[in-house]
Design a protein around this motif. Sequence first.
Motif, PDB file in Angstrom:
ATOM      1  N   UNK A   1      55.911  -0.703 -38.513  1.00  0.00           N
ATOM      2  CA  UNK A   1      55.325  -1.708 -37.597  1.00  0.00           C
ATOM      3  C   UNK A   1      55.134  -2.972 -38.383  1.00  0.00           C
ATOM      4  N   UNK A   2      55.002  -4.028 -37.666  1.00  0.00           N
ATOM      5  CA  UNK A   2      54.578  -5.285 -38.106  1.00  0.00           C
ATOM      6  C   UNK A   2      53.176  -5.761 -37.524  1.00  0.00           C
ATOM      7  N   UNK A   3      52.454  -6.290 -37.963  1.00  0.00           N
ATOM      8  CA  UNK A   3      51.184  -6.626 -37.619  1.00  0.00           C
ATOM      9  C   UNK A   3      51.267  -7.962 -36.875  1.00  0.00           C
TER      10      UNK A   3
ATOM     11  N   UNK B   1      47.651  -5.260 -32.388  1.00  0.00           N
ATOM     12  CA  UNK B   1      49.010  -5.573 -31.724  1.00  0.00           C
ATOM     13  C   UNK B   1      49.783  -5.442 -32.778  1.00  0.00           C
ATOM     14  N   UNK B   2      51.107  -4.633 -32.626  1.00  0.00           N
ATOM     15  CA  UNK B   2      52.191  -4.647 -33.419  1.00  0.00           C
ATOM     16  C   UNK B   2      53.735  -4.845 -32.899  1.00  0.00           C
ATOM     17  N   UNK B   3      54.430  -5.078 -33.617  1.00  0.00           N
ATOM     18  CA  UNK B   3      55.869  -5.074 -33.156  1.00  0.00           C
ATOM     19  C   UNK B   3      56.759  -3.770 -33.984  1.00  0.00           C
ATOM     20  N   UNK B   4      57.207  -3.152 -33.303  1.00  0.00           N
ATOM     21  CA  UNK B   4      57.808  -1.890 -33.603  1.00  0.00           C
ATOM     22  C   UNK B   4      59.161  -2.145 -34.356  1.00  0.00           C
TER      23      UNK B   4
ATOM     24  N   UNK C   1      56.762  -4.924 -28.802  1.00  0.00           N
ATOM     25  CA  UNK C   1      55.458  -4.940 -28.901  1.00  0.00           C
ATOM     26  C   UNK C   1      54.423  -3.766 -28.302  1.00  0.00           C
ATOM     27  N   UNK C   2      53.622  -3.304 -29.070  1.00  0.00           N
ATOM     28  CA  UNK C   2      52.781  -2.147 -28.766  1.00  0.00           C
ATOM     29  C   UNK C   2      51.229  -2.375 -29.217  1.00  0.00           C
ATOM     30  N   UNK C   3      50.304  -1.772 -28.652  1.00  0.00           N
ATOM     31  CA  UNK C   3      49.100  -1.598 -29.105  1.00  0.00           C
ATOM     32  C   UNK C   3      48.619  -0.374 -29.398  1.00  0.00           C
ATOM     33  N   UNK C   4      48.053  -0.297 -30.366  1.00  0.00           N
ATOM     34  CA  UNK C   4      47.439   0.969 -31.413  1.00  0.00           C
ATOM     35  C   UNK C   4      46.264   1.415 -30.611  1.00  0.00           C
ATOM     36  N   UNK C   5      46.889   2.712 -30.485  1.00  0.00           N
ATOM     37  CA  UNK C   5      45.498   3.375 -29.725  1.00  0.00           C
ATOM     38  C   UNK C   5      44.801   4.295 -30.753  1.00  0.00           C
ATOM     39  N   UNK C   6      45.299   4.587 -31.913  1.00  0.00           N
ATOM     40  CA  UNK C   6      44.549   5.539 -32.538  1.00  0.00           C
ATOM     41  C   UNK C   6      45.360   5.561 -34.086  1.00  0.00           C
ATOM     42  N   UNK C   7      44.845   5.895 -35.122  1.00  0.00           N
ATOM     43  CA  UNK C   7      45.142   6.047 -36.409  1.00  0.00           C
ATOM     44  C   UNK C   7      44.934   7.670 -36.730  1.00  0.00           C
ATOM     45  N   UNK C   8      45.896   8.284 -37.070  1.00  0.00           N
ATOM     46  CA  UNK C   8      45.658   9.812 -37.239  1.00  0.00           C
ATOM     47  C   UNK C   8      46.150  10.249 -38.627  1.00  0.00           C
ATOM     48  N   UNK C   9      45.510  11.316 -39.198  1.00  0.00           N
ATOM     49  CA  UNK C   9      45.879  11.988 -40.344  1.00  0.00           C
ATOM     50  C   UNK C   9      46.526  13.147 -40.093  1.00  0.00           C
ATOM     51  N   UNK C  10      47.761  13.798 -40.484  1.00  0.00           N
ATOM     52  CA  UNK C  10      48.413  15.183 -40.335  1.00  0.00           C
ATOM     53  C   UNK C  10      47.857  15.995 -41.406  1.00  0.00           C
TER      54      UNK C  10
ATOM     55  N   UNK D   1      50.901   2.422 -27.527  1.00  0.00           N
ATOM     56  CA  UNK D   1      51.518   2.385 -26.105  1.00  0.00           C
ATOM     57  C   UNK D   1      52.204   1.101 -26.158  1.00  0.00           C
ATOM     58  N   UNK D   2      53.338   0.846 -25.541  1.00  0.00           N
ATOM     59  CA  UNK D   2      54.030  -0.284 -25.147  1.00  0.00           C
ATOM     60  C   UNK D   2      53.158  -1.398 -24.401  1.00  0.00           C
TER      61      UNK D   2
END
Length: 451
Positions: A442-444, A378-381, A399-408, A418-419
């Motif tokens: 973001x803030x955890x 859970x993070x604050x934007x 506040x939002x939930x992290x669905x994935x961590x991606x690398x470009x 997602x919110x």
Amino acid sequence: MRSVPMEAARAVADAVLYEGYLLYPYRASAPKNRLRWQFGVLVPPAYQETAEPSASVTECLLDGGANALLRVRLRFLHVRERRVERAEDGRFTPVAELRCGDTTHLSYDDATERETEAVLAVPHLIGAERTVVIRIPGDRAEETVTGPSGETVGRVVTAHRPLHAVLGVRAERPPGPYGLLKLRVHVENRTAWLPGGDAPPWETMRATTWRQDTGAWVARGDGREEALRHSLVAAHLLIGATAGSFLSLADPPEWARAAARTCRNRHTWPVLVGDPGRRDVVLSAPIILGDHPRVAPESPGATFDATEIDEMLHLRALTLTDEERREAAATDPRAADLLDRAADLPPELLERLHGAIRHLGPAADVTVNGRAIGKGSRVRLVPGKRRADAHDMFLTGRTAVVEAVLTDVDGARHLAVTLEDDPGADLRRSHGRYLYFAPDEVELLPKEAGT
């Protein structure tokens, strides 16, 4: 002579061949289809009305191929004039359009694929150029257009103008201790051109004449449209070697950088082609590509706007009116095939065109201020000042939930979120429609904390 590596590169080469061949909305009357054939045009050398060249030069590096066989394949489009004529009082009169029942015929040039391959021994090329002469004779064909009762209402006459070109290949050893070879391939249109005045009646093929003193066809006429009929269009090369490896000019190994800088390419650019890791074939194209280009596996066929979006073009093709479809189908057989393909494309194949992520991939959790952030966090934007989009202002503090961590492709990390208070979050999650933020935006928050 066929070779597996050369044939594997054909799909990309075909995309180059038909780059910009016919642009949406695929109708002869569309303004952007009135000035045609934009890429890789080699005009007759005496044609001076435009800045288009008559020759191209490809230079590339081959390592360990001193005893190889070299396959040099020149491919291009040969413009075919197509004229529609109406039958009137026992004679045929050229017209822009001829309708017969539900079929429409248009006067509009198309093109024929041409291909020449030379197989040369590399030892015979060192310090000595080998020349391949390419002569394509003109031809003419007629197709009668008959009415419902079998009466002749007109005819469609097609013609190719003669072409004379040369392909020159040589090899040399650039300075250095590494045993490299620099290959040089020169392609030149040598069709003679006599500017001034209108071309003689084309239906008798006197728009070209035979010069006994030079033993060559001489093209007559003015204007780019006529010159294009005597040109090599979308000209490009496939160069394969039976031994050794071609080196990338965009990213050569350190030991070959000095030799790579000596390569001079004019009106073309060679890149490695085939599966990543293969270095036995080079595609020298009139457009800039990266090494190992490939056609998207989702693409159902050529759309002739190779840098465009297949989904958009297919959907737009479906919006054409019946009259526009009729004209497009009459403009070019390839356009007719494209329209039929768009109309018959199953929903599941159309959905594949909606988008594909190729370079983003799952990554390990990232750390912010010593604390790990991963899927489910859970993070604050806190987008910060570098965000210029006004919509981001309304997300600050949410506040939002992290669905994935991606690398470009550049190795940068991104958080897909997602919110928490979004009523459509489940729908967005099922479709993979996320908001994206950098880890420092973001803030955890603890999972058990309230919003």
